[in-house]
Design a protein around this motif. Sequence first.
Motif, PDB file in Angstrom:
ATOM      1  N   SER A 137       0.843  -1.199   0.000  1.00 16.36           N
ATOM      2  CA  SER A 137       0.000   0.000   0.000  1.00 16.36           C
ATOM      3  C   SER A 137       0.875   1.246   0.000  1.00 16.36           C
ATOM      4  O   SER A 137       1.676   1.435   0.906  1.00 16.36           O
ATOM      5  N   PRO A 138       0.700   2.101  -1.014  1.00 12.90           N
ATOM      6  CA  PRO A 138       1.529   3.299  -1.102  1.00 12.90           C
ATOM      7  C   PRO A 138       0.880   4.498  -0.411  1.00 12.90           C
ATOM      8  O   PRO A 138      -0.344   4.547  -0.247  1.00 12.90           O
ATOM      9  N   ASN A 139       1.707   5.436  -0.056  1.00 11.03           N
ATOM     10  CA  ASN A 139       1.212   6.688   0.516  1.00 11.03           C
ATOM     11  C   ASN A 139       2.175   7.800   0.130  1.00 11.03           C
ATOM     12  O   ASN A 139       3.398   7.593   0.132  1.00 11.03           O
ATOM     13  N   TYR A 140       1.616   8.962  -0.203  1.00 12.07           N
ATOM     14  CA  TYR A 140       2.418  10.091  -0.669  1.00 12.07           C
ATOM     15  C   TYR A 140       1.927  11.384  -0.014  1.00 12.07           C
ATOM     16  O   TYR A 140       0.732  11.519   0.273  1.00 12.07           O
TER      17      TYR A 140
ATOM     18  N   THR B 238      13.349  -5.131  -2.594  1.00 10.31           N
ATOM     19  CA  THR B 238      13.736  -3.899  -3.274  1.00 10.31           C
ATOM     20  C   THR B 238      12.544  -2.942  -3.286  1.00 10.31           C
ATOM     21  O   THR B 238      11.383  -3.361  -3.224  1.00 10.31           O
ATOM     22  N   VAL B 239      12.850  -1.674  -3.373  1.00  9.08           N
ATOM     23  CA  VAL B 239      11.831  -0.652  -3.484  1.00  9.08           C
ATOM     24  C   VAL B 239      12.239   0.313  -4.593  1.00  9.08           C
ATOM     25  O   VAL B 239      13.421   0.609  -4.749  1.00  9.08           O
ATOM     26  N   ASN B 240      11.256   0.712  -5.381  1.00  9.08           N
ATOM     27  CA  ASN B 240      11.514   1.607  -6.494  1.00  9.08           C
ATOM     28  C   ASN B 240      10.721   2.894  -6.330  1.00  9.08           C
ATOM     29  O   ASN B 240       9.667   2.920  -5.682  1.00  9.08           O
ATOM     30  N   LEU B 241      11.221   3.943  -6.959  1.00  7.21           N
ATOM     31  CA  LEU B 241      10.504   5.206  -7.009  1.00  7.21           C
ATOM     32  C   LEU B 241      10.554   5.695  -8.447  1.00  7.21           C
ATOM     33  O   LEU B 241      11.633   5.999  -8.966  1.00  7.21           O
ATOM     34  N   HIS B 242       9.398   5.731  -9.075  1.00  6.43           N
ATOM     35  CA  HIS B 242       9.307   6.209 -10.442  1.00  6.43           C
ATOM     36  C   HIS B 242       8.800   7.643 -10.407  1.00  6.43           C
ATOM     37  O   HIS B 242       7.717   7.902  -9.863  1.00  6.43           O
ATOM     38  N   MET B 243       9.573   8.529 -10.974  1.00  2.00           N
ATOM     39  CA  MET B 243       9.247   9.951 -10.936  1.00  2.00           C
ATOM     40  C   MET B 243       9.035  10.454 -12.359  1.00  2.00           C
ATOM     41  O   MET B 243       9.882  10.218 -13.231  1.00  2.00           O
ATOM     42  N   ILE B 244       7.943  11.150 -12.579  1.00  2.00           N
ATOM     43  CA  ILE B 244       7.654  11.712 -13.887  1.00  2.00           C
ATOM     44  C   ILE B 244       7.440  13.216 -13.779  1.00  2.00           C
ATOM     45  O   ILE B 244       7.292  13.752 -12.679  1.00  2.00           O
ATOM     46  N   THR B 245       7.441  13.850 -14.932  1.00  2.00           N
ATOM     47  CA  THR B 245       7.227  15.300 -14.995  1.00  2.00           C
ATOM     48  C   THR B 245       8.098  16.013 -13.961  1.00  2.00           C
ATOM     49  O   THR B 245       7.619  16.841 -13.169  1.00  2.00           O
ATOM     50  N   LEU B 246       9.347  15.692 -13.975  1.00  2.00           N
ATOM     51  CA  LEU B 246      10.252  16.237 -12.959  1.00  2.00           C
ATOM     52  C   LEU B 246      10.435  17.730 -13.110  1.00  2.00           C
ATOM     53  O   LEU B 246      10.399  18.271 -14.233  1.00  2.00           O
TER      54      LEU B 246
ATOM     55  N   ILE C 102       5.651   4.768  -5.925  1.00  2.00           N
ATOM     56  CA  ILE C 102       6.522   3.857  -5.184  1.00  2.00           C
ATOM     57  C   ILE C 102       6.011   2.439  -5.347  1.00  2.00           C
ATOM     58  O   ILE C 102       4.796   2.201  -5.388  1.00  2.00           O
ATOM     59  N   SER C 103       6.934   1.499  -5.459  1.00  2.46           N
ATOM     60  CA  SER C 103       6.564   0.090  -5.557  1.00  2.46           C
ATOM     61  C   SER C 103       7.659  -0.750  -4.915  1.00  2.46           C
ATOM     62  O   SER C 103       8.783  -0.276  -4.725  1.00  2.46           O
ATOM     63  N   ARG C 104       7.326  -1.989  -4.617  1.00  2.80           N
ATOM     64  CA  ARG C 104       8.327  -2.854  -3.986  1.00  2.80           C
ATOM     65  C   ARG C 104       8.181  -4.271  -4.494  1.00  2.80           C
ATOM     66  O   ARG C 104       7.117  -4.690  -4.977  1.00  2.80           O
ATOM     67  N   ASP C 105       9.271  -5.008  -4.342  1.00  2.00           N
ATOM     68  CA  ASP C 105       9.293  -6.426  -4.677  1.00  2.00           C
ATOM     69  C   ASP C 105       9.724  -7.164  -3.412  1.00  2.00           C
ATOM     70  O   ASP C 105      10.904  -7.122  -3.042  1.00  2.00           O
ATOM     71  N   ASN C 106       8.783  -7.808  -2.761  1.00  4.19           N
ATOM     72  CA  ASN C 106       9.096  -8.477  -1.496  1.00  4.19           C
ATOM     73  C   ASN C 106      10.000  -9.689  -1.681  1.00  4.19           C
ATOM     74  O   ASN C 106      10.730 -10.070  -0.766  1.00  4.19           O
ATOM     75  N   ALA C 107       9.962 -10.293  -2.845  1.00  6.51           N
ATOM     76  CA  ALA C 107      10.825 -11.446  -3.093  1.00  6.51           C
ATOM     77  C   ALA C 107      12.295 -11.033  -3.146  1.00  6.51           C
ATOM     78  O   ALA C 107      13.182 -11.810  -2.778  1.00  6.51           O
TER      79      ALA C 107
END
Length: 122
Positions: free
Chosen positions: A56-59, A77-85, A69-74
């Motif tokens: 569950s994401p929160n911003y 890892t956690v990722n942050l995808h940023m657009i329109t910077l 934000i997303s994660r891979d529990n296996a």
Amino acid sequence: QVQLVESGGGLVQAGGSLRLSCAVSGVYFRVNDMHWYRQAPGKQRELVATVTRFGSPNYPDSLKGRFTISRDNAKDTVNLHMITLKPEDTAVYYCNADIRHSESDYIYKNYWGQGTQVTVSS
């Protein structure tokens, strides 16, 4: 020893996108909430995004819609995808996680990565 290692920072033009990644390594039992923070020069470190163990994401309201934000529990890892910077997104971005060291220990310890620089040019 637990380590968080970020990658993916760099220089991007305004309007562009960037994807940050963070991997947890070491000996531990479980990773709980994972977060991304950022700190711009002369400013306080601020929370950018959080993802719970269940995904569950929160911003903050100011970043909703541009950051994901997303994660891979296996892989823990956690990722942050940023657009329109925007130039004001320029900062050092830090990965942060609450980690439980053993199955018998219910205490979560908080860890930080070393940070990765994101620079957005106008």
